[in-house]
Design a protein around this motif. Structure first.
Motif, PDB file in Angstrom:
ATOM      1  N   LEU A   1       0.858  -1.188   0.000  1.00 41.05           N
ATOM      2  CA  LEU A   1       0.000   0.000   0.000  1.00 41.05           C
ATOM      3  C   LEU A   1       0.889   1.231   0.000  1.00 41.05           C
ATOM      4  O   LEU A   1       1.648   1.457   0.944  1.00 41.05           O
ATOM      5  N   ASP A   2       0.805   2.023  -1.053  1.00 39.20           N
ATOM      6  CA  ASP A   2       1.677   3.185  -1.231  1.00 39.20           C
ATOM      7  C   ASP A   2       0.849   4.450  -1.061  1.00 39.20           C
ATOM      8  O   ASP A   2       0.024   4.779  -1.910  1.00 39.20           O
ATOM      9  N   TRP A   3       1.074   5.177   0.063  1.00 39.94           N
ATOM     10  CA  TRP A   3       0.343   6.437   0.237  1.00 39.94           C
ATOM     11  C   TRP A   3       1.252   7.667   0.091  1.00 39.94           C
ATOM     12  O   TRP A   3       0.861   8.780   0.436  1.00 39.94           O
ATOM     13  N   ASP A   4       2.437   7.473  -0.444  1.00 33.08           N
ATOM     14  CA  ASP A   4       3.235   8.611  -0.875  1.00 33.08           C
ATOM     15  C   ASP A   4       2.397   9.418  -1.872  1.00 33.08           C
ATOM     16  O   ASP A   4       1.627   8.858  -2.643  1.00 33.08           O
ATOM     17  N   VAL A   5       2.567  10.750  -1.884  1.00 31.87           N
ATOM     18  CA  VAL A   5       1.718  11.583  -2.745  1.00 31.87           C
ATOM     19  C   VAL A   5       2.010  11.374  -4.225  1.00 31.87           C
ATOM     20  O   VAL A   5       1.199  11.708  -5.088  1.00 31.87           O
TER      21      VAL A   5
ATOM     22  N   LEU B   1      -2.083   5.209  -3.676  1.00 33.70           N
ATOM     23  CA  LEU B   1      -2.987   6.318  -3.374  1.00 33.70           C
ATOM     24  C   LEU B   1      -2.171   7.589  -3.545  1.00 33.70           C
ATOM     25  O   LEU B   1      -1.233   7.839  -2.780  1.00 33.70           O
ATOM     26  N   HIS B   2      -2.477   8.431  -4.546  1.00 36.23           N
ATOM     27  CA  HIS B   2      -1.578   9.525  -4.891  1.00 36.23           C
ATOM     28  C   HIS B   2      -2.327  10.716  -5.486  1.00 36.23           C
ATOM     29  O   HIS B   2      -3.480  10.603  -5.886  1.00 36.23           O
ATOM     30  N   GLN B   3      -1.640  11.846  -5.545  1.00 35.37           N
ATOM     31  CA  GLN B   3      -2.174  13.017  -6.230  1.00 35.37           C
ATOM     32  C   GLN B   3      -2.087  12.783  -7.735  1.00 35.37           C
ATOM     33  O   GLN B   3      -1.037  12.430  -8.261  1.00 35.37           O
ATOM     34  N   GLU B   4      -3.171  12.982  -8.416  1.00 35.72           N
ATOM     35  CA  GLU B   4      -3.200  12.678  -9.849  1.00 35.72           C
ATOM     36  C   GLU B   4      -2.219  13.560 -10.619  1.00 35.72           C
ATOM     37  O   GLU B   4      -2.110  14.753 -10.380  1.00 35.72           O
ATOM     38  N   ARG B   5      -1.476  12.934 -11.511  1.00 35.47           N
ATOM     39  CA  ARG B   5      -0.569  13.613 -12.431  1.00 35.47           C
ATOM     40  C   ARG B   5       0.359  14.604 -11.721  1.00 35.47           C
ATOM     41  O   ARG B   5       0.570  15.726 -12.175  1.00 35.47           O
ATOM     42  N   ASN B   6       0.886  14.163 -10.603  1.00 39.32           N
ATOM     43  CA  ASN B   6       1.903  14.969  -9.931  1.00 39.32           C
ATOM     44  C   ASN B   6       3.265  14.509 -10.435  1.00 39.32           C
ATOM     45  O   ASN B   6       3.914  15.191 -11.218  1.00 39.32           O
ATOM     46  N   TYR B   7       3.697  13.325 -10.020  1.00 44.22           N
ATOM     47  CA  TYR B   7       4.939  12.742 -10.524  1.00 44.22           C
ATOM     48  C   TYR B   7       4.847  11.231 -10.353  1.00 44.22           C
ATOM     49  O   TYR B   7       4.437  10.784  -9.274  1.00 44.22           O
TER      50      TYR B   7
ATOM     51  N   ILE C   1      -5.312   4.838  -7.198  1.00 38.45           N
ATOM     52  CA  ILE C   1      -6.368   5.696  -6.656  1.00 38.45           C
ATOM     53  C   ILE C   1      -5.871   7.136  -6.762  1.00 38.45           C
ATOM     54  O   ILE C   1      -5.336   7.702  -5.795  1.00 38.45           O
ATOM     55  N   PRO C   2      -5.994   7.759  -7.936  1.00 44.37           N
ATOM     56  CA  PRO C   2      -5.520   9.138  -8.103  1.00 44.37           C
ATOM     57  C   PRO C   2      -6.534  10.144  -7.551  1.00 44.37           C
ATOM     58  O   PRO C   2      -7.711  10.115  -7.920  1.00 44.37           O
ATOM     59  N   LEU C   3      -6.071  10.993  -6.675  1.00 45.63           N
ATOM     60  CA  LEU C   3      -6.938  11.985  -6.041  1.00 45.63           C
ATOM     61  C   LEU C   3      -6.617  13.377  -6.564  1.00 45.63           C
ATOM     62  O   LEU C   3      -5.467  13.685  -6.887  1.00 45.63           O
ATOM     63  N   PRO C   4      -7.613  14.256  -6.622  1.00 43.65           N
ATOM     64  CA  PRO C   4      -7.368  15.601  -7.146  1.00 43.65           C
ATOM     65  C   PRO C   4      -6.594  16.454  -6.145  1.00 43.65           C
ATOM     66  O   PRO C   4      -6.675  16.229  -4.926  1.00 43.65           O
ATOM     67  N   PRO C   5      -5.829  17.433  -6.627  1.00 43.80           N
ATOM     68  CA  PRO C   5      -5.152  18.358  -5.705  1.00 43.80           C
ATOM     69  C   PRO C   5      -6.156  18.985  -4.745  1.00 43.80           C
ATOM     70  O   PRO C   5      -7.281  19.317  -5.137  1.00 43.80           O
ATOM     71  N   GLY C   6      -5.746  19.118  -3.496  1.00 41.43           N
ATOM     72  CA  GLY C   6      -6.624  19.691  -2.487  1.00 41.43           C
ATOM     73  C   GLY C   6      -7.336  18.672  -1.631  1.00 41.43           C
ATOM     74  O   GLY C   6      -8.025  19.027  -0.667  1.00 41.43           O
ATOM     75  N   ALA C   7      -7.191  17.380  -1.952  1.00 40.03           N
ATOM     76  CA  ALA C   7      -7.829  16.356  -1.127  1.00 40.03           C
ATOM     77  C   ALA C   7      -7.218  16.377   0.272  1.00 40.03           C
ATOM     78  O   ALA C   7      -6.019  16.532   0.441  1.00 40.03           O
ATOM     79  N   GLY C   8      -8.077  16.223   1.264  1.00 40.03           N
ATOM     80  CA  GLY C   8      -7.629  16.325   2.642  1.00 40.03           C
ATOM     81  C   GLY C   8      -7.954  15.094   3.473  1.00 40.03           C
ATOM     82  O   GLY C   8      -8.164  13.992   2.935  1.00 40.03           O
ATOM     83  N   HIS C   9      -8.006  15.299   4.771  1.00 37.21           N
ATOM     84  CA  HIS C   9      -8.142  14.211   5.742  1.00 37.21           C
ATOM     85  C   HIS C   9      -9.335  13.311   5.429  1.00 37.21           C
ATOM     86  O   HIS C   9      -9.195  12.079   5.368  1.00 37.21           O
ATOM     87  N   ALA C  10     -10.506  13.882   5.224  1.00 36.33           N
ATOM     88  CA  ALA C  10     -11.714  13.081   5.033  1.00 36.33           C
ATOM     89  C   ALA C  10     -11.619  12.215   3.782  1.00 36.33           C
ATOM     90  O   ALA C  10     -12.005  11.042   3.788  1.00 36.33           O
ATOM     91  N   THR C  11     -11.076  12.777   2.712  1.00 41.58           N
ATOM     92  CA  THR C  11     -10.991  12.034   1.456  1.00 41.58           C
ATOM     93  C   THR C  11      -9.975  10.909   1.551  1.00 41.58           C
ATOM     94  O   THR C  11     -10.206   9.799   1.035  1.00 41.58           O
TER      95      THR C  11
END
Length: 368
Positions: A176-180, A201-207, A229-239
């Motif tokens: 399980l990789d939760w690095d951004v 689990l990462h920020q979409e299209r970051n690197y 699981i690509p998440l949009p910039p600005g996702a926080g604790h709840a997401t």
């Protein structure tokens, strides 16, 4: 059993050469240990120091490790790559891949970093620890078999996993990789392997910019055993907690691994210079608790966290302390100095609802 903590001061001495300098080194120009890279030793050293100051380190089983040997490395990386890496390291350093400069001794530092990950995994699988944390540096999750990438010179987690499988300590492994940043290296190494589930689990299209899509599910016999699981910039604790609860953890539960490894980057934190996310130290503690609850059900509590990214020298130590305290079941807390500020800056209800809709689409695409 206690929580194992694996570290080595020599990993903090890994340097990036002259990557960001325009001035010639020498004379009165003092080089930085990092060579100007965001990936620098202070985020890790200050985490170790915080463990000392709070006293949490006295609750851990603190150990070192031997470097990952050539046989370990060759299970993941081709001999030609290892030979070129070592020769360049011996000759004073350089750069073999993309954003991976290293100084003299870079090969030895990378082998030691992988060795810490390996021994942390072995320690848990052999029953020496209930769980473990490896303070590895340089990181590893971007490293492809023959191409170092994104500060990563050897694939630490992959080397550890293959070493453990080679001696029969485990068969099925969940990473399980939760690095951004997307764990493209780990994904590539196990892309056709049905016995290693990789979840990023990462920020979409970051690197990297061109990897990490939901549609990348594995190939051949490994199809269906890779999940992004690509998440949009600005996702926080709840997401982040929702993504874990609704997608990552159900996938791991269904896979029934012998052990869960966490590629434990802290660059999704709200004040990290290389991301645009809003996670907090509490986010990382809560995600660790979620993983431990699941591990208690499916793999005897066996969890190994291997340090990856995270580039805020001030905040990484608090995120790391929260994870390690949770692993250890400890009441020794390092109070988050940014907790109130970051709580006030969490996304509003409309953005959280938008993220929830994205998670629903991903659940459907991944068959969760």
């Amino acid at each position: 059993m206690t929580t194992g903590f694996y570290w080595d001061e020599r990993c903090f001495w890994h340097a990036g050469g002259n990557y960001a300098f325009t001035l010639p080194l020498g004379g009165l120009v003092q080089p930085l240990a990092s060579g100007g890279l965001p990936e620098n030793p202070e985020t890790k050293r200050r985490l170790k120091n915080l463990l000392e100051v709070t006293g949490l380190i006295r609750e851990l089983d603190v150990r070192g490790a031997a470097p990952a040997g050539e046989a370990d490395q060759l299970r993941v990386h081709p001999r030609d790559y290892i030979t070129r890496f070592k020769a360049m390291s011996d000759a004073g350093g350089g750069e073999l891949g993309l954003r991976t400069p290293f100084a003299k001794g870079g090969y030895e530092a990378a082998a030691l970093s992988a060795g810490l990950a390996k021994q942390a995994l072995f320690g848990v699988l052999r029953g020496d620890h209930a769980n473990a944390y490896a303070l590895s540096r340089p990181p590893g999750h971007h490293c492809l078999p023959d191409f170092p990438n994104g500060f990563c010179l050897l694939a630490n987690i992959a080397i550890a996993v293959q070493a453990a499988r080679a001696v029969g300590l485990c068969e099925r492994v969940a990473v399980l990789d939760w690095d951004v940043h997307h764990g493209n290296g780990t994904e590539a190494i196990f892309y056709e392997d049905p016995d290693v589930l990789t979840v990023s689990l990462h920020q979409e299209r970051n690197y990297p910019l061109d990897t990490g899509e939901v549609s990348a599910r594995g190939a051949g016999r490994g199809e269906g055993f890779n999940a992004n699981i690509p998440l949009p910039p600005g996702a926080g604790h709840a997401t982040y907690l929702a993504a874990m609860e609704r997608i990552a953890l159900p996938l791991i539960r269904d896979f029934k691994p012998d052990v869960i490894l966490i590629a434990c980057g802290f660059d999704a934190a709200a004040i990290d210079p290389l991301s645009r996310m809003l996670a907090t130290a509490e986010t990382f503690r809560a995600m660790t608790a979620q993983v431990m609850d699941l591990a208690g059900d499916v793999c005897g509590g066996r969890v190994v966290a291997v340090h990856e990214g995270g580039y805020s020298e001030v905040y990484v130590p608090f995120c790391g302390h929260a994870v390690i305290a949770e692993l250890a079941g400890s009441g020794t807390i390092a109070e988050d100095p940014m907790a109130e500020t970051l709580a006030a800056r969490q996304p509003g209800a409309r953005f959280v609802a938008y993220c929830d809709s994205l998670l629903k689409e991903m659940r459907e695409a991944l068959g969760v």
